[in-house]
Design a protein around this motif. Structure first.
Motif, PDB file in Angstrom:
ATOM      1  N   UNK A  71      -8.872  -2.430 -31.256  1.00  0.00           N
ATOM      2  CA  UNK A  71      -9.531  -1.537 -32.208  1.00  0.00           C
ATOM      3  C   UNK A  71      -8.579  -0.545 -32.853  1.00  0.00           C
ATOM      4  N   UNK A  72      -7.374  -0.417 -32.312  1.00  0.00           N
ATOM      5  CA  UNK A  72      -6.459   0.615 -32.787  1.00  0.00           C
ATOM      6  C   UNK A  72      -6.676   1.953 -32.103  1.00  0.00           C
ATOM      7  N   UNK A  73      -7.673   2.025 -31.216  1.00  0.00           N
ATOM      8  CA  UNK A  73      -7.964   3.250 -30.461  1.00  0.00           C
ATOM      9  C   UNK A  73      -7.625   3.029 -28.983  1.00  0.00           C
ATOM     10  N   UNK A  74      -7.679   4.115 -28.203  1.00  0.00           N
ATOM     11  CA  UNK A  74      -7.628   3.948 -26.754  1.00  0.00           C
ATOM     12  C   UNK A  74      -8.831   3.092 -26.346  1.00  0.00           C
ATOM     13  N   UNK A  75      -8.595   2.109 -25.491  1.00  0.00           N
ATOM     14  CA  UNK A  75      -9.693   1.236 -25.083  1.00  0.00           C
ATOM     15  C   UNK A  75      -9.454   0.732 -23.672  1.00  0.00           C
ATOM     16  N   UNK A  76     -10.499   0.136 -23.094  1.00  0.00           N
ATOM     17  CA  UNK A  76     -10.402  -0.363 -21.726  1.00  0.00           C
ATOM     18  C   UNK A  76     -11.377  -1.509 -21.544  1.00  0.00           C
ATOM     19  N   UNK A  77     -11.110  -2.310 -20.514  1.00  0.00           N
ATOM     20  CA  UNK A  77     -12.011  -3.385 -20.125  1.00  0.00           C
ATOM     21  C   UNK A  77     -12.248  -3.319 -18.629  1.00  0.00           C
ATOM     22  N   UNK A  78     -13.512  -3.510 -18.235  1.00  0.00           N
ATOM     23  CA  UNK A  78     -13.889  -3.602 -16.826  1.00  0.00           C
ATOM     24  C   UNK A  78     -14.346  -5.029 -16.562  1.00  0.00           C
ATOM     25  N   UNK A  79     -13.616  -5.754 -15.719  1.00  0.00           N
ATOM     26  CA  UNK A  79     -13.985  -7.117 -15.342  1.00  0.00           C
ATOM     27  C   UNK A  79     -14.703  -7.037 -13.997  1.00  0.00           C
ATOM     28  N   UNK A  80     -16.021  -7.151 -14.029  1.00  0.00           N
ATOM     29  CA  UNK A  80     -16.836  -6.984 -12.827  1.00  0.00           C
ATOM     30  C   UNK A  80     -17.526  -8.295 -12.478  1.00  0.00           C
ATOM     31  N   UNK A  81     -18.160  -8.335 -11.303  1.00  0.00           N
ATOM     32  CA  UNK A  81     -18.978  -9.496 -10.958  1.00  0.00           C
ATOM     33  C   UNK A  81     -20.165  -9.560 -11.917  1.00  0.00           C
ATOM     34  N   UNK A  82     -20.569 -10.800 -12.251  1.00  0.00           N
ATOM     35  CA  UNK A  82     -21.514 -10.974 -13.348  1.00  0.00           C
ATOM     36  C   UNK A  82     -22.975 -10.871 -13.002  1.00  0.00           C
ATOM     37  N   UNK A  83     -23.331 -10.304 -11.875  1.00  0.00           N
ATOM     38  CA  UNK A  83     -24.743 -10.108 -11.549  1.00  0.00           C
ATOM     39  C   UNK A  83     -25.369  -9.053 -12.442  1.00  0.00           C
ATOM     40  N   UNK A  84     -26.643  -9.240 -12.758  1.00  0.00           N
ATOM     41  CA  UNK A  84     -27.319  -8.320 -13.682  1.00  0.00           C
ATOM     42  C   UNK A  84     -27.335  -6.890 -13.163  1.00  0.00           C
ATOM     43  N   UNK A  85     -27.520  -6.720 -11.865  1.00  0.00           N
ATOM     44  CA  UNK A  85     -27.588  -5.368 -11.308  1.00  0.00           C
ATOM     45  C   UNK A  85     -26.248  -4.647 -11.444  1.00  0.00           C
ATOM     46  N   UNK A  86     -25.152  -5.389 -11.247  1.00  0.00           N
ATOM     47  CA  UNK A  86     -23.821  -4.791 -11.380  1.00  0.00           C
ATOM     48  C   UNK A  86     -23.590  -4.327 -12.810  1.00  0.00           C
ATOM     49  N   UNK A  87     -23.888  -5.203 -13.743  1.00  0.00           N
ATOM     50  CA  UNK A  87     -23.662  -4.880 -15.152  1.00  0.00           C
ATOM     51  C   UNK A  87     -24.518  -3.697 -15.575  1.00  0.00           C
ATOM     52  N   UNK A  88     -25.795  -3.711 -15.198  1.00  0.00           N
ATOM     53  CA  UNK A  88     -26.686  -2.610 -15.584  1.00  0.00           C
ATOM     54  C   UNK A  88     -26.214  -1.291 -14.988  1.00  0.00           C
ATOM     55  N   UNK A  89     -25.737  -1.307 -13.750  1.00  0.00           N
ATOM     56  CA  UNK A  89     -25.257  -0.075 -13.125  1.00  0.00           C
ATOM     57  C   UNK A  89     -24.039   0.467 -13.867  1.00  0.00           C
ATOM     58  N   UNK A  90     -23.125  -0.410 -14.279  1.00  0.00           N
ATOM     59  CA  UNK A  90     -21.933   0.032 -15.001  1.00  0.00           C
ATOM     60  C   UNK A  90     -22.293   0.569 -16.378  1.00  0.00           C
ATOM     61  N   UNK A  91     -23.175  -0.121 -17.088  1.00  0.00           N
ATOM     62  CA  UNK A  91     -23.575   0.358 -18.419  1.00  0.00           C
ATOM     63  C   UNK A  91     -24.273   1.710 -18.321  1.00  0.00           C
ATOM     64  N   UNK A  92     -25.101   1.866 -17.302  1.00  0.00           N
ATOM     65  CA  UNK A  92     -25.785   3.155 -17.115  1.00  0.00           C
ATOM     66  C   UNK A  92     -24.789   4.270 -16.824  1.00  0.00           C
ATOM     67  N   UNK A  93     -23.774   3.974 -16.015  1.00  0.00           N
ATOM     68  CA  UNK A  93     -22.751   4.978 -15.701  1.00  0.00           C
ATOM     69  C   UNK A  93     -21.978   5.378 -16.947  1.00  0.00           C
ATOM     70  N   UNK A  94     -21.622   4.421 -17.767  1.00  0.00           N
ATOM     71  CA  UNK A  94     -20.891   4.728 -19.000  1.00  0.00           C
ATOM     72  C   UNK A  94     -21.714   5.619 -19.924  1.00  0.00           C
ATOM     73  N   UNK A  95     -23.007   5.342 -19.996  1.00  0.00           N
ATOM     74  CA  UNK A  95     -23.876   6.190 -20.814  1.00  0.00           C
ATOM     75  C   UNK A  95     -23.950   7.606 -20.250  1.00  0.00           C
TER      76      UNK A  95
END
Length: 446
Positions: A71-95
């Protein structure tokens, strides 16, 4: 772009690994909050993600410092296990940490706005994500690599060189300039004019690679169109009965031939009918066939004499499929074959129920599609938006050529407008609503 955005970059649903992307000025602080110890830039690090004292997952974390990022900005990627609960918990934390969910295409739009991609390359990203065939992949990758933009930039440079000569004639008429300096712009403009003509003649090729090469099966009722469609796609896509008029609507089936996407359509049998529903089907059949890239006229071999009714309906480049050739009268088929081959049509004799015959037809169609779509040069337009701007530039250029020698000021303005039309394709100058339309078609997370 003061917001920090995040999104799931991989497909939703259960998977082995899910990738969540973050971009924006607060990226480092977000990574710090979740990991406690961010990895070095451009180095992958295994970290435990924790929010509000609760572990989320063990994740592979990557961090990129702008401007050396997508993007030309500071950025990051989180490679996590693909279970729905894991993803939802991470998205909620980011928010909770102040980032917001990205809009469709917002990561790529930021790359465009930060000069990492031009607009044509950004469209190539979207096309590459949507690519279903080898032909689509090659075209999208070439566009992302700048093949389209380089072509437009070369044309723009020719216009700017010509514009310099025209403006010199306008601004310094009394200076010691070479005679007929304005006329020196004409050769380059003529070359560009010819190249734009060729590009516009080829304008549908790029869009057909993206959207699909359209093949229509047309003909009278009970000629064997539905049977042929089922054979070509190797499944029962259309209902086959002995009752005339069974197919009432256009049945479109996607297929890959020669590495390219193809849409094969079975259409209602073309005949005069008093049935309102069937009449509408016939109208739709004619309309679809009119817009098709290739039409296969399927003729019942038992009624091959009736092919004379096709006079005035068949156009150059159509194929005539003489069906039921295994049980029809051989001499009549030979006569029809000779007649229509003499008219410049490709004639194919087969039985739609023969696996071997249909396979041979599919191979011939694959060769035809590959020849039609694999031009020597990268297509000058892969979207309708490109074609519209090329047409606009071509019109200004034609007017400029007619004005040179008469009204040099008008010629210079037309050349300037032609250059701006080309600039709109790559996004050098483009209104906000066009940018919004382009990026809104992207998936969230890209």
């Amino acid at each position: 772009m003061t917001d920090t955005i995040f999104a799931l970059a991989t497909a939703a649903g259960r998977a082995a690994v899910a990738v969540v992307r973050v971009s924006g000025p607060a990226t480092l602080s977000v990574v710090q909050a979740l990991t406690g110890k961010p990895p070095r830039a451009r180095m992958a690090g295994l970290r435990t993600l924790r929010h509000q004292g609760v572990d989320i997952d063990e994740a592979l974390v990557l961090r990129f410092e702008g401007p050396a990022s997508y993007t030309g900005e500071d950025s990051a990627e989180f490679h996590v296990h693909g279970g729905r609960a894991v993803v939802e918990a991470l998205l909620s934390a980011l928010s909770d940490l102040g980032a917001r969910l990205a809009e469709p295409g917002e990561f790529t739009r930021r790359a465009f706005e930060n000069g990492k991609l031009d607009l044509a390359q950004a469209e190539g990203v979207g096309d590459l994500i949507d690519a279903e065939t080898e032909g689509q992949r090659r075209q999208a990758l070439g566009q992302l690599g700048g093949a389209l933009s380089q072509r437009y930039d070369r044309w723009r440079d020719l216009l700017i060189q010509s514009l310099a000569m025209l403006e010199a004639a306008v601004d310094f008429p009394d200076e010691d300039l070479p005679e007929e300096v304005a006329e020196r712009a004409r050769p380059a403009l003529r070359i560009l004019n010819d190249e734009l003509d060729a590009a516009l003649a080829d304008v549908s090729r790029g869009r057909r690679v993206r959207d699909g090469f359209r093949i229509a099966l047309v003909g009278a009722p009970n000629a064997g169109k539905s049977t042929l469609l089922n054979g070509l796609v190797e499944r029962d896509a259309a209902i086959v009965t002995d009752t005339p008029g069974t197919t009432r609507d256009v049945i479109e089936v996607p297929l890959v031939l020669g590495g390219y996407k193809v849409l094969v359509a079975d259409t209602a049998g073309i005949r005069d009918t008093a049935d309102a529903i069937e009449a509408e089907g016939v109208r739709r059949a004619r309309a679809w066939a009119e817009e098709a890239d290739l039409r296969l006229w399927v003729v019942d071999g038992f009624h091959v004499k009736h092919t004379v009714k096709l006079e005035g309906t068949i156009r150059g480049g159509d194929w005539l499929i003489l069906n039921k050739a295994d049980i029809a009268d051989g001499s009549e088929l030979a006569g029809a074959n000779a007649h229509w081959a003499g008219e410049g049509l490709k004639v194919v004799r087969l039985s739609a129920q023969s696996r071997e015959a249909v396979d041979e037809l599919r191979a011939a169609l694959a060769e035809h599609v590959a020849d039609a779509l694999s031009g020597a040069e990268f297509p000058a337009a892969t979207r309708l938006r490109h074609a519209e701007r090329l047409t606009e530039a071509r019109a200004y250029l034609a007017r400029a050529l007619s004005d040179i020698g008469l009204e040099v000021e008008l010629a210079a303005e037309d050349v300037r407008l032609a250059a701006r039309a080309l600039e709109k394709i790559t996004g050098r100058v483009d209104p906000e609503d066009v940018l919004g339309r382009v990026f809104s078609s992207f998936c969230i997370g890209k």
